[in-house]
Design a protein around this motif. Structure first.
Motif, PDB file in Angstrom:
ATOM      1  N   ASN A  64      77.354 -54.916 -93.746  1.00 29.83           N
ATOM      2  CA  ASN A  64      78.201 -53.883 -94.339  1.00 29.83           C
ATOM      3  C   ASN A  64      78.508 -52.718 -93.405  1.00 29.83           C
ATOM      4  OD1 ASN A  64      78.207 -55.240 -96.824  1.00 29.83           O
ATOM      5  ND2 ASN A  64      76.310 -54.243 -97.439  1.00 29.83           N
ATOM      6  N   GLY A  65      77.905 -52.685 -92.234  1.00 28.88           N
ATOM      7  CA  GLY A  65      78.102 -51.537 -91.347  1.00 28.88           C
ATOM      8  C   GLY A  65      77.437 -50.287 -91.882  1.00 28.88           C
ATOM      9  N   GLY A  66      76.452 -50.445 -92.737  1.00 23.26           N
ATOM     10  CA  GLY A  66      75.717 -49.332 -93.341  1.00 23.26           C
ATOM     11  C   GLY A  66      75.202 -49.752 -94.709  1.00 23.26           C
ATOM     12  N   LEU A  67      74.400 -48.899 -95.316  1.00 19.18           N
ATOM     13  CA  LEU A  67      73.946 -49.148 -96.686  1.00 19.18           C
ATOM     14  C   LEU A  67      75.131 -48.870 -97.602  1.00 19.18           C
ATOM     15  CD1 LEU A  67      70.506 -47.385 -96.374  1.00 19.18           C
ATOM     16  CD2 LEU A  67      70.865 -49.824 -96.777  1.00 19.18           C
ATOM     17  N   LYS A  68      75.481 -49.827 -98.444  1.00 17.72           N
ATOM     18  CA  LYS A  68      76.715 -49.736 -99.211  1.00 17.72           C
ATOM     19  C   LYS A  68      76.464 -50.090-100.668  1.00 17.72           C
ATOM     20  CE  LYS A  68      81.469 -51.386 -99.054  1.00 17.72           C
ATOM     21  NZ  LYS A  68      82.433 -52.274 -98.407  1.00 17.72           N
ATOM     22  N   ALA A 105      74.323 -48.681 -87.609  1.00 16.31           N
ATOM     23  CA  ALA A 105      74.787 -49.890 -88.305  1.00 16.31           C
ATOM     24  C   ALA A 105      76.294 -50.086 -88.193  1.00 16.31           C
ATOM     25  CB  ALA A 105      74.357 -49.847 -89.771  1.00 16.31           C
ATOM     26  N   SER A 106      77.054 -49.013 -88.171  1.00 19.55           N
ATOM     27  CA  SER A 106      78.511 -49.134 -88.074  1.00 19.55           C
ATOM     28  C   SER A 106      78.953 -49.783 -86.763  1.00 19.55           C
ATOM     29  CB  SER A 106      79.180 -47.771 -88.241  1.00 19.55           C
ATOM     30  OG  SER A 106      78.704 -46.863 -87.262  1.00 19.55           O
ATOM     31  N   THR A 158      72.500 -56.131 -95.099  1.00 14.49           N
ATOM     32  CA  THR A 158      71.731 -57.228 -94.533  1.00 14.49           C
ATOM     33  C   THR A 158      71.865 -57.158 -93.022  1.00 14.49           C
ATOM     34  OG1 THR A 158      72.127 -58.617 -96.469  1.00 14.49           O
ATOM     35  CG2 THR A 158      71.461 -59.736 -94.442  1.00 14.49           C
ATOM     36  N   ILE A 159      70.743 -57.087 -92.340  1.00 20.04           N
ATOM     37  CA  ILE A 159      70.727 -57.086 -90.879  1.00 20.04           C
ATOM     38  C   ILE A 159      70.302 -58.489 -90.435  1.00 20.04           C
ATOM     39  CG2 ILE A 159      69.697 -56.101 -88.800  1.00 20.04           C
ATOM     40  CD1 ILE A 159      68.927 -53.670 -90.620  1.00 20.04           C
TER      41      ILE A 159
END
Length: 167
Positions: A64-68, A105-106, A158-159
């Motif tokens: 997600n490029g971050g917690l979303k 994350a982004s 999810t990483i």
């Protein structure tokens, strides 16, 4: 009566043994991240097991490029995504230090190449180090946005960590 000697010819046989151990790298599960309190700045840690008998590269992808959250932000003063810092550190064999790095994350989204861990980046290299049965430390940390607020909801990301033997 004369003495005589018989020379026996010595014979030799040489046997050469050969074998090969193929390069292999793998990740095993350890402890996961627990549920985060997103009401304040914070951090969480987790672990994974690394088994590489050769030098390797690490990369990470954030879904997600971050917690979303799926909840839509009702106005510009709210956000439904929180960027965070992802860090990894893997001890190397023979007390030769560790391979460590991190990205927000982004920058870890598909096609990203802005940092070594990014999916299309150079990869975080162990240089010539190996890690057999070593416990990697994984961390995420975040700071709440100053001008906007997070909308209520359940946040997730999810990483995916990939590891590959270097040629």
């Amino acid at each position: 009566m004369g003495l005589f000697s018989v020379e026996t010819g010595a014979q030799t046989l040489t046997i050469t043994a050969t074998g090969q151990i193929p390069a292999s790298c793998g990740l095993g599960s350890g402890s996961g991240f627990i549920n985060a309190n997103l009401d304040a700045n914070g951090s969480l840690s987790a672990t994974a097991t690394v088994n590489c008998n050769t030098k390797y590269l690490l990369r990470a992808t954030s879904a997600n490029g971050g917690l979303k959250t799926a909840t839509l932000a009702p106005s510009a003063s709210f956000s439904s995504k929180l960027d965070y810092q992802f860090d990894i550190s893997v001890p190397l064999d023979n007390s030769s230090g560790s391979v460590s790095g991190g990205c927000v994350a982004s920058k870890l989204t598909a096609g990203g190449s802005d940092c070594a861990l990014s999916p299309a980046g150079a990869g975080l290299s162990s240089v010539n180090g190996t890690s057999t049965g070593k416990t990697a430390t994984l961390g995420i940390s975040w700071m709440l946005p100053g001008a906007t607020h997070l909308v209520a909801g359940s946040y997730a990301d999810t990483i995916t960590i990939s590891i590959a033997a270097q040629p």
